[in-house]
Design a protein around this motif. Structure first.
Motif, PDB file in Angstrom:
ATOM      1  N   ASP A  44       0.804  -1.216   0.000  1.00  0.00           N
ATOM      2  CA  ASP A  44       0.000   0.000   0.000  1.00  0.00           C
ATOM      3  C   ASP A  44       0.840   1.271   0.000  1.00  0.00           C
ATOM      4  OD1 ASP A  44       0.911  -0.562   2.571  1.00  0.00           O
ATOM      5  OD2 ASP A  44      -0.872   0.260   3.544  1.00  0.00           O
ATOM      6  N   LYS A  45       2.164   1.145   0.140  1.00  0.00           N
ATOM      7  CA  LYS A  45       3.057   2.303   0.105  1.00  0.00           C
ATOM      8  C   LYS A  45       4.122   2.071  -0.959  1.00  0.00           C
ATOM      9  CE  LYS A  45       3.433   2.118   4.868  1.00  0.00           C
ATOM     10  NZ  LYS A  45       4.179   2.402   6.082  1.00  0.00           N
ATOM     11  N   THR A  46       4.612   3.163  -1.514  1.00  0.00           N
ATOM     12  CA  THR A  46       5.705   3.082  -2.477  1.00  0.00           C
ATOM     13  C   THR A  46       6.904   3.806  -1.884  1.00  0.00           C
ATOM     14  OG1 THR A  46       4.152   3.087  -4.318  1.00  0.00           O
ATOM     15  CG2 THR A  46       6.446   3.615  -4.824  1.00  0.00           C
ATOM     16  N   PRO A  47       7.992   3.076  -1.653  1.00  0.00           N
ATOM     17  CA  PRO A  47       9.170   3.732  -1.079  1.00  0.00           C
ATOM     18  C   PRO A  47       9.839   4.663  -2.090  1.00  0.00           C
ATOM     19  CG  PRO A  47       9.701   1.494  -1.713  1.00  0.00           C
ATOM     20  CD  PRO A  47       8.226   1.661  -1.937  1.00  0.00           C
ATOM     21  N   ASP A  48      10.482   5.685  -1.564  1.00  0.00           N
ATOM     22  CA  ASP A  48      11.282   6.568  -2.408  1.00  0.00           C
ATOM     23  C   ASP A  48      12.642   5.937  -2.694  1.00  0.00           C
ATOM     24  OD1 ASP A  48       9.582   9.096  -2.485  1.00  0.00           O
ATOM     25  OD2 ASP A  48       9.697   8.684  -0.341  1.00  0.00           O
ATOM     26  N   LEU A  49      13.073   5.080  -1.764  1.00  0.00           N
ATOM     27  CA  LEU A  49      14.391   4.455  -1.863  1.00  0.00           C
ATOM     28  C   LEU A  49      14.355   3.101  -1.182  1.00  0.00           C
ATOM     29  CD1 LEU A  49      17.547   4.588  -2.336  1.00  0.00           C
ATOM     30  CD2 LEU A  49      17.666   5.711  -0.113  1.00  0.00           C
ATOM     31  N   VAL A  50      15.052   2.127  -1.776  1.00  0.00           N
ATOM     32  CA  VAL A  50      15.255   0.830  -1.137  1.00  0.00           C
ATOM     33  C   VAL A  50      16.760   0.620  -1.030  1.00  0.00           C
ATOM     34  CG1 VAL A  50      14.808  -1.654  -1.189  1.00  0.00           C
ATOM     35  CG2 VAL A  50      13.122  -0.074  -2.158  1.00  0.00           C
ATOM     36  N   VAL A  51      17.229   0.387   0.190  1.00  0.00           N
ATOM     37  CA  VAL A  51      18.634   0.092   0.448  1.00  0.00           C
ATOM     38  C   VAL A  51      18.716  -1.422   0.645  1.00  0.00           C
ATOM     39  CG1 VAL A  51      20.599   0.476   1.971  1.00  0.00           C
ATOM     40  CG2 VAL A  51      18.972   2.340   1.548  1.00  0.00           C
ATOM     41  N   ILE A  52      19.535  -2.086  -0.159  1.00  0.00           N
ATOM     42  CA  ILE A  52      19.556  -3.552  -0.191  1.00  0.00           C
ATOM     43  C   ILE A  52      20.960  -4.090   0.012  1.00  0.00           C
ATOM     44  CG2 ILE A  52      18.964  -5.606  -1.534  1.00  0.00           C
ATOM     45  CD1 ILE A  52      17.260  -3.738  -3.339  1.00  0.00           C
ATOM     46  N   ASP A  53      21.090  -5.051   0.909  1.00  0.00           N
ATOM     47  CA  ASP A  53      22.338  -5.799   1.046  1.00  0.00           C
ATOM     48  C   ASP A  53      22.369  -6.853  -0.064  1.00  0.00           C
ATOM     49  OD1 ASP A  53      24.701  -6.879   2.056  1.00  0.00           O
ATOM     50  OD2 ASP A  53      23.675  -8.107   3.548  1.00  0.00           O
ATOM     51  N   VAL A  54      23.531  -7.104  -0.616  1.00  0.00           N
ATOM     52  CA  VAL A  54      23.638  -8.089  -1.697  1.00  0.00           C
ATOM     53  C   VAL A  54      23.375  -9.503  -1.171  1.00  0.00           C
ATOM     54  CG1 VAL A  54      25.218  -9.219  -3.322  1.00  0.00           C
ATOM     55  CG2 VAL A  54      25.185  -6.730  -3.146  1.00  0.00           C
ATOM     56  N   MET A  55      24.002  -9.857  -0.061  1.00  0.00           N
ATOM     57  CA  MET A  55      23.896 -11.227   0.433  1.00  0.00           C
ATOM     58  C   MET A  55      22.838 -11.309   1.537  1.00  0.00           C
ATOM     59  SD  MET A  55      27.910 -12.346   0.428  1.00  0.00           S
ATOM     60  CE  MET A  55      27.556 -14.033   0.843  1.00  0.00           C
ATOM     61  N   LEU A  56      21.714 -11.902   1.189  1.00  0.00           N
ATOM     62  CA  LEU A  56      20.623 -12.108   2.140  1.00  0.00           C
ATOM     63  C   LEU A  56      20.489 -13.604   2.402  1.00  0.00           C
ATOM     64  CD1 LEU A  56      18.167  -9.608   0.449  1.00  0.00           C
ATOM     65  CD2 LEU A  56      19.362  -9.268   2.623  1.00  0.00           C
ATOM     66  N   PRO A  57      19.989 -13.995   3.569  1.00  0.00           N
ATOM     67  CA  PRO A  57      19.935 -15.421   3.890  1.00  0.00           C
ATOM     68  C   PRO A  57      18.993 -16.216   2.982  1.00  0.00           C
ATOM     69  CG  PRO A  57      18.788 -14.136   5.559  1.00  0.00           C
ATOM     70  CD  PRO A  57      19.476 -13.158   4.647  1.00  0.00           C
ATOM     71  N   ASP A  58      18.039 -15.552   2.362  1.00  0.00           N
ATOM     72  CA  ASP A  58      17.059 -16.261   1.545  1.00  0.00           C
ATOM     73  C   ASP A  58      16.958 -15.719   0.118  1.00  0.00           C
ATOM     74  OD1 ASP A  58      15.978 -13.840   2.306  1.00  0.00           O
ATOM     75  OD2 ASP A  58      13.977 -14.632   2.690  1.00  0.00           O
TER      76      ASP A  58
END
Length: 122
Positions: A44-58
């Motif tokens: 229901d919301k649209t972020p202005d920015l997504v900060v993402i780590d490359v290595m995620l556990p899943d």
């Protein structure tokens, strides 16, 4: 509140400090420890920015970045990739991210990169 930033980071300590620094800078922040948690959040919301780590556990943060780029509803969402292992050139080319932050990072540097990406997007 300011712009909405999602943080997808599995390291609890990094997630905590990034959330704290962003909130202190008047951003609205939502954090996710896994790709599954990010994907399960309400749309229901649209972020202005997504900060993402490359290595995620899943999953892989680069794949998440590509899926954000492919989603028309998120076409105006900026993406910053963080990694301790990947090279900036590779990440920016492969994921089409707006910026790359190498870990470990200085908090002032981190915040300046976030502000720059959000400012340049205006």
């Amino acid at each position: 509140m300011g712009k909405l930033i999602y943080v997808v980071e599995d390291d609890e300590d990094i997630r905590f400090i990034v959330e704290y620094v962003l909130r202190e800078s008047d951003y609205e922040v939502e954090v996710f420890g896994t790709l599954t948690a990010y994907e399960a959040q309400p749309k229901d919301k649209t972020p202005d920015l997504v900060v993402i780590d490359v290595m995620l556990p899943d999953g892989n943060g680069l794949d998440l970045c590509k899926s954000i780029r492919a989603n028309p509803a998120l076409q105006h969402t900026n993406v910053v990739i963080m990694s301790a292992h990947a090279s900036p050139a590779y990440v920016l080319e492969q994921a089409c991210a707006d910026d790359f932050i190498s870990k470990p990072f200085d908090l002032d540097y981190f915040l300046s990169r976030i502000k720059k990406v959000l400012h340049d997007a205006v």
